[in-house]
Design an enzyme around this catalytic site. Structure first.
Site, PDB file in Angstrom:
ATOM      1  CD  GLU A 122      -2.979  -1.282   2.139  1.00  0.00           C
ATOM      2  OE1 GLU A 122      -4.102  -1.113   2.219  1.00  0.00           O
ATOM      3  OE2 GLU A 122      -2.388  -1.650   3.148  1.00  0.00           O
ATOM      4  CD  GLU A 163      -3.839  -6.157   3.424  1.00  0.00           C
ATOM      5  OE1 GLU A 163      -2.976  -5.341   3.683  1.00  0.00           O
ATOM      6  OE2 GLU A 163      -4.153  -6.855   2.551  1.00  0.00           O
TER       7      GLU A 163
END
Length: 703
Positions: A135, A156
């Site tokens: 990210e 995730e």
């Protein structure tokens, strides 16, 4: 909730420092600020992102922008690693939703500075980039990736979270909804599949890919070209039509339903965020990510996922009860007795990982030739896919040979048998081996349920025999149950653990008890489902009763994968040892006698159905249970069996039971294996007399 408060939640954070240095770009392009993330440890301890690390990165970004005359800011990591994402160990300590919310907001604030600065920003993905690590890169204006990089993903969902620091909004808007669904949901639910550098470039996540040897230098040269305008980065236009976007999200929901049946919220929250990313602003998308993090961090599924991750990353690397590794003997040649499919899979694994001579034997030349031929063909396939160089292909092929004479094992250091699962057969194999191998040679058995002690009982040197139980498919499932028989000595055991590590398998030490851990629990589990069907519960009701757990497959599908004959053999072995807990289904006996591959047949759409010939074999009683009743009974039986196994000392701790189920049965991380689920559902209290793990371990303890 302030960032200072967050620091108290993560008291033992291993801080990753963001080092800033000014570099002169090639081609006279000007100066750039290069931020390097480094926690001060080697590659075995990746950079992670906790509150102190994020605040340090924020200061580094501000300092980089403040450097006079810079034309670009670039972010990279220590050798082989950008960052492994959020500090999961610290996340498990969050006790209040405002803390969870603040953690999401902090990540968005810090990473957002890379997207909103006065000069273009560049992520130089030099290696591992997971979750928050990737990210960081997504927030940058441009991205390069090393072709040697491995372990790039947004994992995730696999752990019970969503990409919550921008990934769920940024990725679909960068590469399109369908590709984003693949990376965020499909790959995560496919045993946490990760990407390599070339795949990252092919997907459009990175704008350029360079070889690993001089990756930073070549990336900075490319940065200079972009800054000068010599290179103009063009990206394919994303299909933003509602039809394409909705179809991608629907595909993701079908994948999640097929794998999890709604058992855990994370993939569905991720898909909601991807769906919204088509129309909502960046700020709205990030706020929705914060809310999702706030909910999921305070859920038990994430805590179980973090617990499972810790088991597979830490406990699996330091097996409880393993002897000192210095006692292990070198292994320079491996023998495999048998040349069937399991033996051939083992041969391929051993030759690829150990790169030593591997020789297979069997009763006749035709079987040997078939087994060796299978291994050679698989090596050829790997070479064709570019996963082996021509030299490596030739070398590995030459290392795998076969014979019908066990005398070829005379100079082997490790011989494993993978023959028919019958005690007398295996005892004869070991007797034949002992006549030809050296005194130091380890004799291993891949038995799934038989007593290793009994198998070794007729040998002159039973201390050299060890159980070394793999799971099928060998290349996929990472568990090896290392079985210590009554007389197995420490050097033999240490050698087995050393071999397992070299094979890149996770080894768990188990006592020589019937069916060990995974097969014992699965047999008890499937036995209860089968018993419900035998008593009169409709087969589809019994088979789907455990759907709320989100297991990788239903019990009867698992039965078909294992094979009814193998399942019957294990059931009979356990029935002999524990007749009151392991009945043998007469319906299963009839399936095996009729040569049926399983209970279900499959139509052209891949849907299971009961064909007439199989239905005619089944004799059912008058008692039909509901799905809830079947599930409660099966879970109670598993809880009872886990408690008995722990009392018997089959493994050192409940954590090892969970590790075995995660790695040997592919049970999902959101269950934490099995004991966290039994604890939080109350089944452990009802059926096993108490919890298996303390409160707060794999569960939320709220302040």
């Amino acid at each position: 909730m302030t960032t200072t408060d967050l620091g108290t939640v993560f008291p033992d954070e291993v801080v990753t420092t963001a080092h800033v240095r000014v570099v002169s770009l090639p081609l006279g392009a000007g100066k750039a600020a290069l931020i390097t993330l480094d926690n001060g440890h080697d590659h075995t301890k990746p950079n992670t992102l906790g509150p102190a690390t994020l605040l340090g990165l924020e200061k580094a970004i501000d300092a980089a922008y403040a450097e006079p005359g810079i034309v670009a800011v670039a972010v990279t990591g220590k050798p082989f690693i950008l960052a492994a994402g959020a500090d999961l160990k610290g996340m498990a300590l969050v006790t209040q939703r405002p803390q969870a919310l603040a953690l999401g907001q902090l990540g968005h604030r810090v990473f957002g500075k890379l997207a909103n600065g006065p000069v273009p920003t560049f992520a130089l993905i030099n290696g591992l980039a997971l979750g928050g690590g990737l990210e960081i890169a997504l927030h940058c204006t441009y991205r390069t990736v090393s072709t040697a990089a491995q372990g790039i993903a947004l994992p995730e969902v696999f752990l019970g979270l969503v990409p919550g620091w921008g990934g769920a909004w940024l990725l679909p808007n960068l590469i399109g909804a369908d590709k984003a669904v693949t990376v965020i949901v499909e790959n995560a639910l496919n045993q946490n599949r990760m990407l390599r550098g070339p795949q990252v470039a092919q997907l459009g996540i990175a704008d350029a890919a360079f070889d690993g040897a001089d990756f930073i230098e070549r990336s900075l040269h490319w940065v200079a070209q972009v800054v000068r305008g010599d290179v103009v980065v063009s990206r394919p236009e994303v299909d933003r039509s509602s039809e394409a976007w909705d179809a991608a999200v629907a595909r993701g929901r079908a994948i999640a339903d097929g794998r999890l049946h709604g058992a855990t919220p994370a993939p569905y929250r991720a898909l909601d965020l991807i769906a919204a990313a088509r129309t909502v602003s960046r700020e709205e998308g990030f706020a929705a990510e914060d809310e999702a993090l706030g909910d999921l961090i305070m859920g038990d599924d994430l805590r179980a996922g973090v617990y499972a991750f810790d088991l597979t990353q830490r406990r699996a690397k330091r097996p409880a009860g393993a002897p000192d590794k210095s006692l292990a003997r070198p292994v320079t040649k491996v023998g495999i007795v048998g040349a069937g499919l399991m033996a051939s899979q083992l041969a391929l694994l051993f030759v690829r990982r150990l790169e030593v001579p591997v020789v297979l034997t069997d009763l006749d030349a035709e079987r040997v030739e078939k087994g060796v031929g299978w291994v050679h063909a698989e090596i050829d396939k790997l070479a064709a896919k570019g996963r082996l160089s021509p030299d490596a292909r030739n070398r590995l092929t030459a290392l795998v040979t076969g014979s019908t004479d066990k005398a070829v094992f005379a100079d082997a250091d490790f011989v494993i048998e993978a023959v028919f699962e019958e005690m007398k057969v295996k005892q004869q194999v070991f007797a034949d081996l002992e006549a030809v191998v050296s005194p130091e040679c380890v004799l291993a058995t891949n038995t799934s349920s038989l007593s290793v002690t009994e198998m070794a009982s007729r040998l002159r040197h039973p201390e050299r025999v060890v159980g070394f139980h793999f799971f099928n498919p060998v290349a996929v499932l990472p568990l090896v149950e290392v079985v210590r028989a009554t007389q197995t000595d420490d050097p033999t055991l240490a050698t087995a653990f050393a071999v397992g590590k070299t094979l890149k398998k996770s080894c768990v030490l188990v006592k020589d008890a019937p069916a060990f851990v995974v097969n014992r629990l699965l047999t008890r589990f499937i036995g209860e489902i089968t018993r419900a069907a035998d008593e009169g519960t409709p087969l589809d009701v019994a088979d789907n009763a455990l759907a709320p757990l989100g297991l990788p497959m239903t019990p009867f599908v698992l039965l078909q994968l294992v094979g009814p004959a193998v399942a019957l053999h294990v059931a009979e072995t356990l029935h002999d040892a524990y007749p009151e807990r392991f009945p043998v289904s007469e319906n299963l006996r009839r399936l095996v006698a009729a040569g049926k591959p399983g209970i279900w047949s499959w139509n052209e759409q891949g849907k299971p159905y009961l064909d007439d010939s199989t239905a005619a074999l089944f004799e059912q009683g008058p008692t039909a249970l509901s799905a809830d009743e079947v599930r409660e009974r099966a879970l109670a039986a598993v809880a009872e069996e886990v408690r008995i196994m722990l009392d018997e000392g089959v493994v050192a701790d409940a954590q090892d039971v969970d590790l075995c189920m995660l790695l040997g049965a592919g049970w999902p991380f959101h269950l934490g294996g099995i004991t966290p689920y039994l604890d939080r559902s109350g089944v452990a209290e009802r059926a096993a007399g108490g919890r298996f793990l303390p409160p707060g371990v794999a569960s939320v303890v709220r302040a």
